[in-house]
Design an enzyme around this catalytic site. Sequence first.
Site, PDB file in Angstrom:
ATOM      1  N   ARG A 185      -1.099  -8.385  36.873  1.00  0.00           N
ATOM      2  CA  ARG A 185      -0.287  -8.076  35.688  1.00  0.00           C
ATOM      3  C   ARG A 185      -0.199  -6.571  35.455  1.00  0.00           C
ATOM      4  O   ARG A 185       0.834  -5.955  35.718  1.00  0.00           O
ATOM      5  CB  ARG A 185      -0.876  -8.799  34.452  1.00  0.00           C
ATOM      6  CG  ARG A 185       0.039  -8.833  33.244  1.00  0.00           C
ATOM      7  CD  ARG A 185       0.101  -7.543  32.437  1.00  0.00           C
ATOM      8  NE  ARG A 185      -1.186  -7.075  31.947  1.00  0.00           N
ATOM      9  CZ  ARG A 185      -1.353  -5.868  31.393  1.00  0.00           C
ATOM     10  NH1 ARG A 185      -0.345  -5.026  31.271  1.00  0.00           N
ATOM     11  NH2 ARG A 185      -2.554  -5.490  30.971  1.00  0.00           N
ATOM     12  N   ASP A 186      -1.285  -5.960  35.015  1.00  0.00           N
ATOM     13  CA  ASP A 186      -1.229  -4.525  34.694  1.00  0.00           C
ATOM     14  C   ASP A 186      -0.895  -3.730  35.950  1.00  0.00           C
ATOM     15  O   ASP A 186      -0.157  -2.736  35.902  1.00  0.00           O
ATOM     16  CB  ASP A 186      -2.583  -4.069  34.124  1.00  0.00           C
ATOM     17  CG  ASP A 186      -2.512  -2.757  33.352  1.00  0.00           C
ATOM     18  OD1 ASP A 186      -1.571  -1.989  33.585  1.00  0.00           O
ATOM     19  OD2 ASP A 186      -3.399  -2.506  32.534  1.00  0.00           O
ATOM     20  N   CYS A 238       1.197   1.609  32.967  1.00  0.00           N
ATOM     21  CA  CYS A 238       2.033   0.957  31.959  1.00  0.00           C
ATOM     22  C   CYS A 238       3.397   1.625  31.990  1.00  0.00           C
ATOM     23  O   CYS A 238       3.489   2.854  31.951  1.00  0.00           O
ATOM     24  CB  CYS A 238       1.394   1.091  30.577  1.00  0.00           C
ATOM     25  SG  CYS A 238       2.466   0.516  29.253  1.00  0.00           S
TER      26      CYS A 238
HETATM   27  P1  HMG Z   1      12.835  -6.435  21.221  1.00  0.00           P
HETATM   28  O1  HMG Z   1      14.030  -5.990  21.997  1.00  0.00           O
HETATM   29  O2  HMG Z   1      12.514  -5.717  19.948  1.00  0.00           O
HETATM   30  O3  HMG Z   1      12.831  -8.015  20.976  1.00  0.00           O
HETATM   31  O4  HMG Z   1      11.593  -6.332  22.180  1.00  0.00           O
HETATM   32  P2  HMG Z   1      13.801  -8.983  20.225  1.00  0.00           P
HETATM   33  O5  HMG Z   1      12.921 -10.004  19.588  1.00  0.00           O
HETATM   34  O6  HMG Z   1      14.798  -8.224  19.404  1.00  0.00           O
HETATM   35  O7  HMG Z   1      14.575  -9.689  21.434  1.00  0.00           O
HETATM   36  C1  HMG Z   1      15.477  -8.994  22.286  1.00  0.00           C
HETATM   37  C2  HMG Z   1      15.795  -9.849  23.497  1.00  0.00           C
HETATM   38  O8  HMG Z   1      14.583 -10.037  24.267  1.00  0.00           O
HETATM   39  C3  HMG Z   1      16.320 -11.249  23.167  1.00  0.00           C
HETATM   40  O9  HMG Z   1      17.165 -11.629  24.257  1.00  0.00           O
HETATM   41  C4  HMG Z   1      15.059 -12.090  23.236  1.00  0.00           C
HETATM   42  O10 HMG Z   1      15.328 -13.441  23.518  1.00  0.00           O
HETATM   43  C5  HMG Z   1      14.319 -11.454  24.386  1.00  0.00           C
HETATM   44  P3  HMG Z   1      18.763 -11.482  24.157  1.00  0.00           P
HETATM   45  O11 HMG Z   1      19.135 -12.284  22.923  1.00  0.00           O
HETATM   46  O12 HMG Z   1      19.042  -9.999  23.994  1.00  0.00           O
HETATM   47  O13 HMG Z   1      19.229 -12.040  25.452  1.00  0.00           O
HETATM   48  N1  HMG Z   1      12.864 -11.656  24.289  1.00  0.00           N
HETATM   49  C6  HMG Z   1      12.104 -12.196  25.264  1.00  0.00           C
HETATM   50  N2  HMG Z   1      12.411 -12.673  26.465  1.00  0.00           N
HETATM   51  C7  HMG Z   1      11.395 -13.184  27.202  1.00  0.00           C
HETATM   52  N3  HMG Z   1      10.106 -13.233  26.772  1.00  0.00           N
HETATM   53  C8  HMG Z   1       9.775 -12.758  25.564  1.00  0.00           C
HETATM   54  C9  HMG Z   1      10.805 -12.217  24.755  1.00  0.00           C
HETATM   55  N4  HMG Z   1      10.816 -11.684  23.521  1.00  0.00           N
HETATM   56  C10 HMG Z   1      12.079 -11.337  23.230  1.00  0.00           C
HETATM   57  N5  HMG Z   1       8.510 -12.799  25.154  1.00  0.00           N
HETATM   58  C11 HMG Z   1       9.459  -7.116  22.927  1.00  0.00           C
HETATM   59  C12 HMG Z   1      10.295  -6.675  21.747  1.00  0.00           C
HETATM   60  C13 HMG Z   1       8.004  -7.195  22.477  1.00  0.00           C
HETATM   61  C14 HMG Z   1       9.954  -8.467  23.433  1.00  0.00           C
HETATM   62  C15 HMG Z   1       9.621  -6.041  24.038  1.00  0.00           C
HETATM   63  O14 HMG Z   1       9.378  -4.790  23.495  1.00  0.00           O
HETATM   64  C16 HMG Z   1       8.725  -6.284  25.219  1.00  0.00           C
HETATM   65  O15 HMG Z   1       8.863  -7.269  25.928  1.00  0.00           O
HETATM   66  N6  HMG Z   1       7.786  -5.362  25.460  1.00  0.00           N
HETATM   67  C17 HMG Z   1       6.852  -5.536  26.552  1.00  0.00           C
HETATM   68  C18 HMG Z   1       6.188  -4.293  26.813  1.00  0.00           C
HETATM   69  C19 HMG Z   1       5.177  -4.499  27.908  1.00  0.00           C
HETATM   70  O16 HMG Z   1       5.083  -5.527  28.545  1.00  0.00           O
HETATM   71  N7  HMG Z   1       4.398  -3.419  28.139  1.00  0.00           N
HETATM   72  C20 HMG Z   1       3.402  -3.435  29.136  1.00  0.00           C
HETATM   73  C21 HMG Z   1       2.263  -4.330  28.796  1.00  0.00           C
HETATM   74  S1  HMG Z   1       1.140  -3.639  27.625  1.00  0.00           S
HETATM   75  C22 HMG Z   1       0.030  -2.737  28.580  1.00  0.00           C
HETATM   76  O17 HMG Z   1       0.217  -2.574  29.764  1.00  0.00           O
HETATM   77  C23 HMG Z   1      -1.204  -2.226  27.905  1.00  0.00           C
HETATM   78  C24 HMG Z   1      -2.469  -3.002  28.278  1.00  0.00           C
HETATM   79  O18 HMG Z   1      -2.674  -3.005  29.683  1.00  0.00           O
HETATM   80  C25 HMG Z   1      -3.670  -2.347  27.603  1.00  0.00           C
HETATM   81  C26 HMG Z   1      -3.645  -0.826  27.817  1.00  0.00           C
HETATM   82  O19 HMG Z   1      -3.800  -0.356  28.949  1.00  0.00           O
HETATM   83  O20 HMG Z   1      -3.412  -0.172  26.804  1.00  0.00           O
HETATM   84  C27 HMG Z   1      -2.412  -4.447  27.787  1.00  0.00           C
HETATM   85 MG    MG Z   2      -3.451  -1.346  30.801  1.00  0.00          MG
END
Ligand code: HMG
Ligand code: MG
Length: 305
Positions: free
Chosen positions: A14-15, A239
């Site tokens: 994943r990450d 990320c």
């Molecule tokens: P948004 O654009 O504000 O969401 O994104 P929305 O609710 O307005 O929806 C927009 C569109 O996205 C819609 O589709 C939804 O259906 C779809 P449309 O109508 O335009 O066709 N949608 C989704 N589709 C699939 N699965 C979902 C989903 N949710 C909405 N779950 C949102 C908000 C949170 C969805 C977006 O910002 C996002 O997906 N962000 C992900 C960011 C991410 O994955 N970052 C990396 C992981 S975190 C990380 O790596 C840190 C960690 O390792 C710890 C560390 O190191 O710090 C964990």
């Molecule tokens: Mg991370």
Amino acid sequence: MLPTHVTLVDVGPRDGLQNESQPVPAATKVELVHRLQSAGLREIEVTSFVSPKWVPQMGDNAEVMAGIARQAGVRYSVLTPNMKGFEGALAAKADEVVIFAAASEAFSQRNINCSIAESIERFRPVAEAARAHGMKVRAAVSCALGCPYQGEVGIDAVDDVVQRLLDIGSHHIGIADTIGVGTAGRVQRVMEAAMKRVPLAELSGHFHDTYGQALANIYACLQLGVHTFDASVAGLGGCPYAKGATGNVATEDVVYLLHGLGIQTGVDLDALVDAGAFISDALGRPTASRVARATLAKRARGANA
Ligand code: HMG
Ligand code: MG
């Protein structure tokens, strides 16, 4: 007294892979998970049920989950930013969901497009639903040691998010150094604050290795009794919303450190090096793990002798 046993969560699928710009076939991701579980990993973060527009590389989440030949005793976790993600995780029969809030407002906006307070409200129903379905809720606190957008992050800000995540029903808290800037003393202070709220068995460290401090930070945590860490095979990843941050500390390097300290992990280092070599070959670049590089070089010398 250091812990006698450490639990490692391999977050490489994943990450590690979320940041890859080249497409990685679902079959390769599945094979990586299989190799990790064969190497003895008992917790594997497989994929993210996030928006495929935001993180295209995780768009094959359901296919990857469906492709895994599950091994008894292994916990398969997935990231879920909202209820839509939770529904995907439930359909895919994930054992554990990971919610992820930031200790920095700026990062929260860039990563999940909402404020910290809004993110907690989005995670609340996810945590409730997961608990109702008997799934474990792990919560990550991003930018606990620094933020790529706002710089310093206060321990109070971390502490506040930890408490809010506990209040909505998280079982586990992971303190994440998203950009790998933390150093051992600061990491200890952040962990000591978290330990006042979270039982040791449900507290972990997640250290990206951008500044080469991750192993020292893990050792600093071990000294406090923390005994669960995320790591990424071959040191994969980063990320997409923390530009310049490198991958997590390599699992191989953590295992080598722990075994050297006489701490059990249940992981077979040689098999883990093979898993790392598999994914590094598939990505067409050398492993970021120093231990894997040294092991592979030693094997090559042995084969040539
Ligand atoms: P948004 O654009 O504000 O969401 O994104 P929305 O609710 O307005 O929806 C927009 C569109 O996205 C819609 O589709 C939804 O259906 C779809 P449309 O109508 O335009 O066709 N949608 C989704 N589709 C699939 N699965 C979902 C989903 N949710 C909405 N779950 C949102 C908000 C949170 C969805 C977006 O910002 C996002 O997906 N962000 C992900 C960011 C991410 O994955 N970052 C990396 C992981 S975190 C990380 O790596 C840190 C960690 O390792 C710890 C560390 O190191 O710090 C964990
Ligand atoms: Mg991370």
